[in-house]
Design an enzyme around this catalytic site. Structure first.
Site: not given
Lengths: 218, 215
Positions: B115, B118-120
């Site tokens: 991701c 962000c940090s999905c």
């Protein structure tokens, strides 16, 4: 927003810590913060897109250097200050100077049983038809957007191929207030050679999920 | 959408930076006591969530899903077609997985998940993401140099294998189904699941062949 968060393809970043210990948390405060985030009652109607955008607005130096869950803390703190639910002084001291009337009782430990098995969905029913079909050639928006958006810089003004239509999903760009509108969402693939000058003859591809208003027919 | 949130929120962030305690642990402590005083948080619920993500929800769930798919062609077909329904059969529905997609490694294709914005991450199947997944280095490099990143984890993806990088830009989440290694014919689900690593389900590992003497 052309922010520090838009990291895909940026160069100069160093090695990855492949020897990281397997435990989920590496400090007690990390676990505590994750637990708080899952447990606390939001004092405002904050959408996932508003959360992401507020995180994107963290000072770039802090964004790159602060631990991940510390950034979550900073983001929730900023949302609370912005919505009037808390002051900076309250967040600094941990002491409440004024009550928040009208809030329900906080979530109980028993509520976790149900909450942990809950699917959130971000698609919406629609009778409209998507414009593109699998196999169509598309070109992405060349300019991006000034506010929150989910078209990364590296994939702007690039030629890609529609792989799949994924239904009508809430457009993040329109959802700062939680009242966003839904648009067709597609998985779009790009040749590595379309994206990166050094890709050479690599046949690799990059897949992104992109909304219809990010795309035009190529 | 032209409202300048970045200006307003940036100013709040800078003020917080100047006034909150200097250590993350102290900032978290202050936040928790404030939320409790405001009536927004029960600390016992925090304990319960920590236990869930320490003891119950983690990569073992994803490994069970993969091992079942290897063992049961009908389950595998359902998983590739409609992953949220398939994982719900096992009671694994949960956080960030309502729009889950499973992508399959084959002799000709290797998949890698990132991701960049962000940090999905599919928390319901993999639990808390490793820190490296959330770092600027991984997010910057995975889309541009996936083979270099995988090599850093210790494997070389052959040139003739196509690498597909999945950048999680919407609410869809991706889980890689690694290839079932040879030499595991007749193994049951539990034994197979023990081979499936978190990194293989992100895509930073590819070869799950059992090693002589175990590992």
């Amino acid at each position: 927003m052309d922010g520090i968060h838009d990291l895909g393809g940026r160069q100069g970043y160093g090695p990855i810590d492949v020897g990281e210990p397997p435990e989920p948390f590496h400090a007690a405060w990390e676990a505590r913060l994750l637990g708080i985030v899952r447990a606390f009652t939001r004092p405002g109607a904050w959408s996932i897109d508003w959360f992401r955008h507020v995180r994107e607005c963290i000072d770039p130096a802090d964004y790159l250097t602060r631990p991940y869950y510390d950034q979550w803390l900073q983001t929730y703190a900023a949302m609370m200050v912005d919505s009037g639910a808390a002051t900076v002084a309250e967040l600094a001291t941990g002491r409440s100077a004024s009550a928040l009337p009208g809030m329900p009782a906080p979530a109980t430990p028993e509520s976790v049983e149900t909450a942990k098995k809950t699917f959130a969905r971000f698609d919406r029913e629609s009778t409209a038809a998507p414009t593109f079909a699998p196999g169509d050639a598309v070109r992405t928006n060349p300019l991006g957007a000034a506010g929150h958006t989910r078209l990364p810089q590296y994939a702007r003004d690039k030629r890609g191929r529609i792989e799949r239509f994924r239904g009508f999903h809430i457009l993040p760009d329109s959802n700062m207030t939680g009242k966003g509108t839904a648009e067709p969402l597609y998985t779009v693939s790009f040749d590595a050679t379309e994206l990166w000058p050094e890709a050479g003859s690599r046949r690799d591809r990059v897949y992104l999920d992109l909304w219809e208003s990010y795309l035009e027919r190529a | 959408m032209s409202e300048d949130h970045a200006g307003r929120m940036g100013a709040i962030h800078r003020e917080l930076h100047s006034h909150l305690p200097p250590e993350p642990a102290l900032r978290v402590k202050a936040l928790e006591s404030l939320l409790v005083e405001k009536g927004l948080l029960d600390p016992r619920t925090v304990d319960a969530w920590i236990e869930v993500y320490t003891e119950e929800i983690g990569p073992k769930r994803g490994a069970e899903v993969v091992a079942r798919a290897w063992s049961d062609p009908a389950f595998k077909a359902r998983l590739l077609e409609d992953a949220p329904s398939a994982i719900a059969e096992l009671g694994f529905q949960g956080w960030a997985s309502g729009h889950l997609n499973v992508v399959e490694n084959t002799p000709a294709i290797h998949n890698l998940v990132v991701c960049t914005l962000c940090s999905c991450y599919p928390h319901a199947l993999l639990g808390i993401p490793p820190n490296w997944y959330k770092t600027a280095a991984y997010r910057a490099r995975a889309v541009r140099d996936p083979r270099g990143v995988i090599a850093e984890f210790g494997e070389v993806v052959p040139d003739e294998v196509e690498v597909r990088v999945w950048d999680s830009t919407a609410e869809l989440r991706y889980l890689v189904m690694p290839a079932r290694p040879p030499g595991t014919e007749g193994w049951d689900v539990a034994r197979l699941a023990a081979l499936v690593t978190r990194n293989a389900m992100i895509g930073t590992a590819r070869d799950l062949a059992p090693r002589v003497g175990g590992r």
